[in-house]
Design a protein around this motif. Structure first.
Motif, PDB file in Angstrom:
ATOM      1  N   ALA A 147      43.034  24.823  74.021  1.00 46.05           N
ATOM      2  CA  ALA A 147      43.274  23.378  73.872  1.00 46.05           C
ATOM      3  C   ALA A 147      44.103  23.073  72.628  1.00 46.05           C
ATOM      4  N   ALA A 148      43.913  23.855  71.573  1.00 45.85           N
ATOM      5  CA  ALA A 148      44.621  23.595  70.320  1.00 45.85           C
ATOM      6  C   ALA A 148      46.082  24.015  70.362  1.00 45.85           C
ATOM      7  N   VAL A 149      46.410  25.026  71.145  1.00 41.50           N
ATOM      8  CA  VAL A 149      47.748  25.613  71.032  1.00 41.50           C
ATOM      9  C   VAL A 149      48.652  25.439  72.232  1.00 41.50           C
ATOM     10  N   ILE A 150      48.152  24.982  73.330  1.00 40.28           N
ATOM     11  CA  ILE A 150      48.951  24.965  74.557  1.00 40.28           C
ATOM     12  C   ILE A 150      50.235  24.161  74.378  1.00 40.28           C
ATOM     13  N   GLY A 151      51.320  24.767  74.751  1.00 42.68           N
ATOM     14  CA  GLY A 151      52.607  24.095  74.713  1.00 42.68           C
ATOM     15  C   GLY A 151      53.365  24.193  73.407  1.00 42.68           C
ATOM     16  N   THR A 182      44.184  33.096  75.328  1.00 41.70           N
ATOM     17  CA  THR A 182      44.277  32.117  74.242  1.00 41.70           C
ATOM     18  C   THR A 182      45.605  32.259  73.497  1.00 41.70           C
ATOM     19  N   ILE A 183      46.017  33.474  73.246  1.00 39.73           N
ATOM     20  CA  ILE A 183      47.286  33.702  72.554  1.00 39.73           C
ATOM     21  C   ILE A 183      48.475  33.453  73.481  1.00 39.73           C
ATOM     22  N   LEU A 184      48.367  33.894  74.729  1.00 38.66           N
ATOM     23  CA  LEU A 184      49.469  33.728  75.677  1.00 38.66           C
ATOM     24  C   LEU A 184      49.747  32.259  76.000  1.00 38.66           C
ATOM     25  N   MET A 185      48.755  31.407  75.902  1.00 44.10           N
ATOM     26  CA  MET A 185      48.942  29.994  76.235  1.00 44.10           C
ATOM     27  C   MET A 185      49.889  29.290  75.274  1.00 44.10           C
ATOM     28  N   CYS A 186      50.158  29.888  74.129  1.00 47.92           N
ATOM     29  CA  CYS A 186      51.128  29.285  73.201  1.00 47.92           C
ATOM     30  C   CYS A 186      52.501  29.166  73.836  1.00 47.92           C
ATOM     31  N   GLY A 187      52.820  30.061  74.752  1.00 49.66           N
ATOM     32  CA  GLY A 187      54.141  30.059  75.348  1.00 49.66           C
ATOM     33  C   GLY A 187      54.276  29.202  76.586  1.00 49.66           C
TER      34      GLY A 187
END
Length: 197
Positions: A147-151, A182-187
């Protein structure tokens, strides 16, 4: 139904499950017992033995976090329903997090409501609610990270993702895949209701 409504409903269901009992028979609950024992050893002044109870390799953060509900249980001379309620409350908080993630991915309030409705009706998200196990706490950390990092793949967001992925993994090692997600969702970049990587 809003996120608060879903949260209230799922918390009520979890309270009912906890109140009906069933704690202390699931095999993985021995980890919580270790936290309770560590608290007792610490109160007796056996600091090294207390630390030995907490520093076992598997699910390290769960053992440490579990000391807080164990302290409440001991201070209030309560049974295992009190710590079960603490963990069930964190599990209930996963429902609005799922809604937040769905909203950020799809940019649609309707998708967020549907995602929360599916999560509330999921038996898998309820099955451990009455037990003193690390699964829901680890999932809470993983979903907080997503939730914190998506997008946003900036350095600050990647660091936040790394912290939450780490917390998720050391709370329950079996959720290593959630830690990776969780890490992959940053992209992931939401666009027009679709996911574009």
């Amino acid at each position: 139904m809003t996120s608060i409504g879903f949260l209230a409903f799922t918390l009520g269901v979890r309270c009912l499950l906890v109140w009906r009992g069933g704690q202390n028979w699931w095999p993985d609950e021995w980890r919580y017992d270790g936290s309770l024992k560590a608290l007792l050893l610490f109160s007796e002044g056996n600091y090294l033995d207390a630390i030995d109870q907490l520093r076992l390799a598997d699910h390290l953060l769960f053992r440490i976090v579990a000391v807080l509900p164990a302290a409440l249980q001991t201070a209030m001379n309560a049974g295992s329903m009190l710590p079960a309620m603490c963990f069930a409350s964190l599990a209930a908080c996963c429902i609005p997090l799922i809604g937040t993630i769905a909203m950020r991915i799809s940019a649609s309030r309707q998708a967020a409501v549907i995602a929360q409705l599916l999560a509330v009706s999921s038996v898998c998200l309820l099955s451990y609610s009455r037990h003193l196990v690390p699964y829901d706490l680890a999932m809470f950390f993983g979903l907080c990270g997503i939730a914190a990092v998506i997008g946003d793949a900036g350095p600050r967001k990647l660091a936040i993702a790394g912290v939450f992925a780490f917390l998720c993994f050391i709370t329950y090692n079996g959720y290593w895949t959630l830690s990776a997600v969780t890490i992959l969702m940053c992209g992931i970049r939401p666009r027009d209701g679709l996911i574009n990587c």
